[in-house]
Each structure stands twice: as structure tokens, then as C-alpha cells.
Scaffold this motif. Structure first.
Motif, PDB file in Angstrom:
ATOM      1  N   TRP A  23     -51.152  58.709  58.763  1.00 31.22           N
ATOM      2  CA  TRP A  23     -52.438  58.905  59.696  1.00 31.22           C
ATOM      3  C   TRP A  23     -52.105  59.894  60.358  1.00 31.22           C
ATOM      4  CZ3 TRP A  23     -55.995  56.344  58.006  1.00 31.22           C
ATOM      5  CH2 TRP A  23     -57.493  56.322  58.802  1.00 31.22           C
ATOM      6  N   ARG A  24     -50.853  60.472  60.734  1.00 31.72           N
ATOM      7  CA  ARG A  24     -50.584  61.634  61.601  1.00 31.72           C
ATOM      8  C   ARG A  24     -51.177  62.727  60.731  1.00 31.72           C
ATOM      9  NH1 ARG A  24     -47.001  63.119  65.224  1.00 31.72           N
ATOM     10  NH2 ARG A  24     -46.249  65.157  65.405  1.00 31.72           N
ATOM     11  N   SER A  25     -50.902  62.815  59.462  1.00 28.28           N
ATOM     12  CA  SER A  25     -51.578  63.993  58.632  1.00 28.28           C
ATOM     13  C   SER A  25     -52.740  64.057  58.590  1.00 28.28           C
ATOM     14  CB  SER A  25     -50.790  63.841  57.020  1.00 28.28           C
ATOM     15  OG  SER A  25     -49.534  63.528  57.058  1.00 28.28           O
ATOM     16  N   PHE A  26     -53.558  62.929  58.509  1.00 26.50           N
ATOM     17  CA  PHE A  26     -54.990  62.945  58.154  1.00 26.50           C
ATOM     18  C   PHE A  26     -55.526  63.368  59.740  1.00 26.50           C
ATOM     19  CE2 PHE A  26     -54.520  59.645  54.889  1.00 26.50           C
ATOM     20  CZ  PHE A  26     -55.359  60.369  53.956  1.00 26.50           C
ATOM     21  N   ALA A  27     -54.694  62.938  60.926  1.00 30.95           N
ATOM     22  CA  ALA A  27     -55.263  63.380  62.028  1.00 30.95           C
ATOM     23  C   ALA A  27     -55.296  64.912  62.414  1.00 30.95           C
ATOM     24  CB  ALA A  27     -54.715  62.611  63.114  1.00 30.95           C
ATOM     25  N   ARG A  28     -54.134  65.450  61.719  1.00 32.09           N
ATOM     26  CA  ARG A  28     -53.767  66.707  62.028  1.00 32.09           C
ATOM     27  C   ARG A  28     -54.244  67.790  61.068  1.00 32.09           C
ATOM     28  NH1 ARG A  28     -49.055  66.446  65.505  1.00 32.09           N
ATOM     29  NH2 ARG A  28     -48.269  68.663  65.281  1.00 32.09           N
ATOM     30  N   GLY A  29     -54.557  67.146  59.743  1.00 31.41           N
ATOM     31  CA  GLY A  29     -54.905  68.179  58.661  1.00 31.41           C
ATOM     32  C   GLY A  29     -55.991  67.918  57.995  1.00 31.41           C
ATOM     33  N   ALA A  30     -56.419  68.579  57.102  1.00 30.11           N
ATOM     34  CA  ALA A  30     -57.822  68.168  56.171  1.00 30.11           C
ATOM     35  C   ALA A  30     -57.085  67.918  54.845  1.00 30.11           C
ATOM     36  CB  ALA A  30     -58.541  69.468  56.248  1.00 30.11           C
ATOM     37  N   THR A  31     -58.001  67.266  53.902  1.00 29.82           N
ATOM     38  CA  THR A  31     -57.839  66.802  52.709  1.00 29.82           C
ATOM     39  C   THR A  31     -58.784  67.736  51.807  1.00 29.82           C
ATOM     40  OG1 THR A  31     -59.396  65.210  52.589  1.00 29.82           O
ATOM     41  CG2 THR A  31     -57.021  64.472  53.057  1.00 29.82           C
ATOM     42  N   GLY A  32     -57.966  68.380  50.726  1.00 33.58           N
ATOM     43  CA  GLY A  32     -58.446  69.292  49.766  1.00 33.58           C
ATOM     44  C   GLY A  32     -57.931  69.445  48.494  1.00 33.58           C
ATOM     45  N   LEU A  33     -58.621  70.112  47.549  1.00 32.41           N
ATOM     46  CA  LEU A  33     -58.425  70.110  46.112  1.00 32.41           C
ATOM     47  C   LEU A  33     -58.482  71.467  45.747  1.00 32.41           C
ATOM     48  CD1 LEU A  33     -61.195  67.435  44.890  1.00 32.41           C
ATOM     49  CD2 LEU A  33     -58.485  67.313  44.895  1.00 32.41           C
ATOM     50  N   PRO A  34     -57.150  72.008  45.020  1.00 29.04           N
ATOM     51  CA  PRO A  34     -57.121  73.636  44.703  1.00 29.04           C
ATOM     52  C   PRO A  34     -58.273  73.682  43.670  1.00 29.04           C
ATOM     53  CG  PRO A  34     -54.985  72.213  44.511  1.00 29.04           C
ATOM     54  CD  PRO A  34     -56.062  71.252  44.861  1.00 29.04           C
ATOM     55  N   ALA A  35     -58.704  74.804  43.490  1.00 27.11           N
ATOM     56  CA  ALA A  35     -59.975  75.118  42.682  1.00 27.11           C
ATOM     57  C   ALA A  35     -59.249  75.061  41.190  1.00 27.11           C
ATOM     58  CB  ALA A  35     -60.082  76.799  42.965  1.00 27.11           C
ATOM     59  N   ALA A  36     -58.185  75.099  41.038  1.00 25.43           N
ATOM     60  CA  ALA A  36     -57.584  75.164  39.227  1.00 25.43           C
ATOM     61  C   ALA A  36     -57.286  73.675  39.207  1.00 25.43           C
ATOM     62  CB  ALA A  36     -56.665  76.153  39.387  1.00 25.43           C
ATOM     63  N   GLY A  37     -57.405  72.718  40.291  1.00 18.60           N
ATOM     64  CA  GLY A  37     -56.806  71.532  39.919  1.00 18.60           C
ATOM     65  C   GLY A  37     -55.678  71.238  40.746  1.00 18.60           C
ATOM     66  N   ILE A  38     -55.121  69.799  40.949  1.00 24.04           N
ATOM     67  CA  ILE A  38     -54.213  69.538  41.543  1.00 24.04           C
ATOM     68  C   ILE A  38     -52.811  70.086  41.080  1.00 24.04           C
ATOM     69  CG2 ILE A  38     -53.689  67.301  40.523  1.00 24.04           C
ATOM     70  CD1 ILE A  38     -53.990  67.868  44.187  1.00 24.04           C
ATOM     71  N   GLN A  39     -52.643  70.264  39.789  1.00 23.57           N
ATOM     72  CA  GLN A  39     -51.467  70.822  39.105  1.00 23.57           C
ATOM     73  C   GLN A  39     -51.202  72.093  39.669  1.00 23.57           C
ATOM     74  OE1 GLN A  39     -51.251  70.142  34.582  1.00 23.57           O
ATOM     75  NE2 GLN A  39     -50.431  72.039  34.413  1.00 23.57           N
ATOM     76  N   ALA A  40     -52.215  72.862  40.187  1.00 22.35           N
ATOM     77  CA  ALA A  40     -51.910  74.427  40.575  1.00 22.35           C
ATOM     78  C   ALA A  40     -50.654  74.525  41.719  1.00 22.35           C
ATOM     79  CB  ALA A  40     -53.080  74.856  41.007  1.00 22.35           C
TER      80      ALA A  40
END
Ligand SMILES: Cc1cc2nc3c(=O)[nH]c(=O)nc-3n(C[C@H](O)[C@H](O)[C@H](O)COP(=O)(O)OP(=O)(O)OC[C@H]3O[C@@H](n4cnc5c(N)ncnc54)[C@H](O)[C@@H]3O)c2cc1C
Length: 404
Positions: free
Chosen positions: A179-196
Motif C-alpha cells: 500500500w505504501r507503493s500505491f500511496a507513493r507511486g503510480a502504476t503503469g505499463l511500458p509502451a513495448a509491454g511488461i517484458q521491456a
């Protein structure tokens, strides 16, 4: 190094930077391990819905701009009796504050308790969070006073999609860190996919040092036996998935694996105006469903919407199609099924007591790392890699050449 997942690559980048003659043997044809991506009919399809959180401390090890992340709005859509309600962090999404205040997830004091819970996780020192009495995630949230409605309609499905378990039996300490990470950061996806993410780390190690398609069959502190022959080394790091690690190194114990099934559909266009995860409803099969291309437009080749819907138990597409349609308020006939992925060993359980700093140095030149040594996440894998690299460098004496 055995395994080119994020843990192994995190070790290898550090050893390579320190001048160690490091080689990574990877059984699969790609690097990145569980962070895997393929193209299906031009769409970017990750092997199961997963996101990168910039609030992870080990995000510092990555070149985030180069990943070209597309972000979700912090929060979620909660559906109650068919109506959609936005629940967002009012600190970071002031425009959604009124919606959040009106959302049917509890009374005002209970919403204040949710805000206090987030503030505590986000801003207490980690040491203090980890010093709190440990219990289950469910009990922890009850004690925080968030109330039953928020537990059933928001935390339950939201956390089920992250922890891959819906009883919220996970350690309260892991919930606090997460929850600390959610409270402090943002969630996202790399343009080329998570494998990037893995590919970025592998480039730093060097293509001549990462050997894909090589399966290790036995490992000791002196070297490994692989299907390409024996390899001698001054230090050996087993950085495989937990199940393989227990087979290669009997001293390693691993928690039960969690699983998830992700159904990918295509819609002619997105039914939403902003990138938000839609939570599953009590009694449904899905824990969530999300228009990935709203957060990361590069996931779609032509502006159509790519939807990922997740269930914890294995489901068939026909079993969930109507539910996906209801969650997004679209006609089921508009959903074109792209593909379905079930990952059985998605991540290890993190039950209390949380043992997030398990030993990585097994002695005699043999090391083990991976998310099963820390927490079941990208952060956990990379943090274990960092600890392991430090242990290997201490043993090999920094500044002098050695093989790993
Ligand atoms: C569907 C899904 C969703 C997830 N969602 C998230 C999320 O949203 N956020 C998050 O933080 N985490 C998420 N995770 C968890 C995260 O992906 C893992 O915790 C992390 O990637 C583990 O990295 P690792 O390096 O420890 O292990 P792995 O990625 O499993 O890497 C191990 C590597 O070892 C290789 N290997 C195995 N056996 C051998 C052998 N005998 N010889 C040579 N090589 C071998 C494997 O091929 C693999 O490349 C998710 C995982 C899955 C599957």
C-alpha cells in the motif's frame, strides 16, 4: 547466474558494473522471466495482467523514461447495483474527490479511516510499519476501521487482483509495504509491454553475457550442469522461479504458488474517459477488468480498446464474457476474444509471518535469489537481486576479477 528474470538480471547488472565476468543462463527464449509479452494480432499482450509501480524503491534501478510508461489513474471503479462509482485518492486526483465521497463504500468516518490507512502506509517509516503487530491483511483493514462495505467492494477485489488471493490472508506487513507503493507511486505499463523491463536490464548486462535457451539441470557453488554442457564458476546464483529453485537447491523452501487467469478482449473503442481499473463484484468470477490501452495506447495497433479481465480460479472465456460486458457496460457481442492466459506459478504466497529478508548466501559459493526471498513482486525480485549482488561481491572481493 541461473535465470534471467528481474532478480537474476538485477544481480548481473551489478556484478557486470563491478567488473565481474558474469554470465546468465536462461532456459526460456526471452529474458524477463514472469514479465513476458507477446504480440497477438498486433496487440501487446502480457503473460497475465501486471503493472509496474513507480513507488517501488527499486524503480530507482530502471531508466523509467526509456520504458515510456502509460499510467493508470490511482484508484478504481466500483460497481454497485449496476452503477459505476469512481474511487480515487483525493490527494492525487482532487477532481474525483466528490465521486469518492459519494461512492457507496462506507460512511464518512470509514472513508476517513481509509485515508488515514493510506497516509500511515505511505508516510510512516518502513521500520515502524514493519514493527507493528502482524496479522492478516483482512484483520489489519478491519482494525483500521475501513468498514465492511469498503472491504467487500473495494479492498477485497482490488487486493485480490494484486495478491492473487481473495481471503486476504496475506501478511499485514506485506499489505503495508504494498500500500505504501500505491500511496507513493503510480502504476503503469511500458509502451513495448511488461517484458521491456527485463530487456532493459539485460541490455545493461550485455547480449554476449546473457545466454537464452540454456536450461540448468544442477547447481553447486563450483558451477552448473546445463543442457549445453558444464560451466565452472567461482560463484553460482540460482535466480529461478521458486519451484525450480527448490529442485536445484534442496535447502530452499518456497511458499505455495498463486495463480491467475487473464482473458484478453478487444472492443471497437473504450467505454471509459480515463484509465481506471474496474473492480469485480461480490459473487462474480472476475476480480477486475481493465482497458489496458486507455493507460498505454501503444498496446493497441489501431485505436481499438484492449481489455484484460482476471479471475483467480481458472475460467473459460464463455464463463466470463457476460461479466466483462457488465463491468464495462458494453454489449457482450461487441467483445472480440483475443486470447486467454493462465499462469499457475504467478507469485508465491506471503502469509504471516512475513519473511521478506530470507537468506540469499547459502555458503560455499552458492547463492539464491528471487521474489521468494523477499516479497512476491517486481520490487521483491529486484530487492533480492540487490542483496545477492552485495553478498557475491563481498565474497569475490570487489576490484578483483572473478566469474559468476
Ligand atoms: C500474471 C502475473 C501478474 C503479476 N502481477 C504483478 C504486478 O502487477 N506487480 C508486481 O510487482 N509483480 C507482479 N507479478 C509478480 C512478478 O512478476 C514476479 O514477482 C517477478 O517477476 C519474479 O521475478 P524473479 O526474477 O524472482 O523470477 P522469474 O521471473 O520467475 O525469473 C526466473 C527465471 O529463471 C528461468 N529459469 C527457470 N528454471 C531455469 C533453469 N533450470 N535454467 C535456467 N533458467 C531457468 C525462468 O525461465 C525465468 O526467466 C505478477 C506475476 C504474474 C505471473
Amino acid at each position: 547466474m541461473v535465470g534471467a528474470g528481474l532478480a537474476g538480471l538485477s544481480v548481473a547488472t551489478r556484478l557486470a558494473a563491478a567488473g565481474v565476468d558474469v554470465h546468465v543462463l536462461e532456459a526460456a527464449a526471452h529474458v524477463g522471466g514472469r514479465l513476458a509479452t507477446e504480440r497477438v494480432d498486433g496487440f501487446v499482450v502480457d503473460r497475465g495482467f501486471q503493472v509496474f509501480n513507480t513507488g517501488y524503491p527499486r524503480a530507482a534501478d530502471l531508466d523509467l523514461p526509456a520504458l515510456d510508461l502509460g499510467y493508470f489513474v490511482p484508484g478504481a471503479v466500483v460497481r454497485v447495483d449496476g452503477a459505476a462509482h469512481r474511487v480515487a485518492d483525493p490527494r492525487r486526483r482532487p477532481g474525483a474527490a466528490l465521486d469518492t465521497l459519494r461512492a457507496p463504500i462506507g460512511s464518512l468516518p470509514q472513508k476517513a479511516a481509509i485515508a488515514a490507512f493510506s497516509a500511515r502506509a505511505g508516510y510512516w517509516p518502513v521500520r515502524r510499519l514493519l514493527g507493528a503487530r502482524e496479522t492478516s491483511a483482512a484483520e489489519h483493514l478491519r482494525q483500521a476501521g475501513v468498514g465492511t462495505a469498503a472491504l467487500e467492494r473495494f479492498f477485497g477485489p482490488f487486493l485480490a487482483g494484486v495478491l492473487l488471493e481473495d481471503r486476504l490472508e496475506t501478511s499485514s506487513r506485506y499489505l503495508d509495504l504494498l500500500w505504501r507503493s500505491f500511496a507513493r507511486g503510480a502504476t503503469g505499463l511500458p509502451a513495448a509491454g511488461i517484458q521491456a523491463i527485463g530487456e532493459q536490464l539485460a541490455r545493461r548486462v550485455g547480449s554476449d553475457r546473457v545466454h537464452t535457451g540454456v536450461r540448468v539441470e544442477a547447481a553447486t557453488g563450483d558451477g552448473v550442469t546445463s543442457d549445453a554442457g558444464p560451466v565452472r564458476a567461482d560463484a553460482v546464483v540460482v535466480a529461478t522461479d521458486p519451484g525450480t529453485a527448490t529442485g536445484l537447491v534442496p535447502a530452499v523452501e518456497a511458499s505455495a504458488p498463486r495463480q491467475v487467469t487473464t482473458h484478453y478482449h478487444v472492443l471497437p473503442s473504450s467505454p471509459w474517459t480515463e484509465p481506471l481499473i474496474v473492480l469485480g463484484t461480490p459473487g462474480g468470477r472476475l476480480v477486475n477488468s481493465v482497458v489496458l490501452s486507455d493507460a498505454q495506447p501503444a498496446y493497441s495497433p489501431d485505436g481499438r480498446a484492449l481489455v484484460a479481465s482476471n479471475s483467480l480460479a481458472p475460467t473459460r472465456e464463455a464463463d466470463v464474457r457476460d461479466e466483462v460486458a457488465r463491468l464495462h457496460d458494453v454489449a457482450a457481442a461487441d467483445l472480440a476474444h483475443l486470447t486467454t492466459v493462465t499462469v499457475t506459478g504467478a507469485q508465491p504466497a506471503a502469509l504471516p509471518p512475513l519473511r521478506h529478508l530470507r537468506p540469499v548466501d547459502l555458503g560455499g559459493g552458492l547463492y539464491v535469489c528471487g521474489d521468494h526471498r523477499d516479497t512476491p513482486s517486481i520490487q521483491g525480485a529486484m530487492a533480492s537481486g540487490r542483496r545477492t549482488a552485495a553478498a557475491v561481491l563481498r565474497a569475490l572481493r570487489p576490484g578483483t576479477a572473478g566469474a559468476a
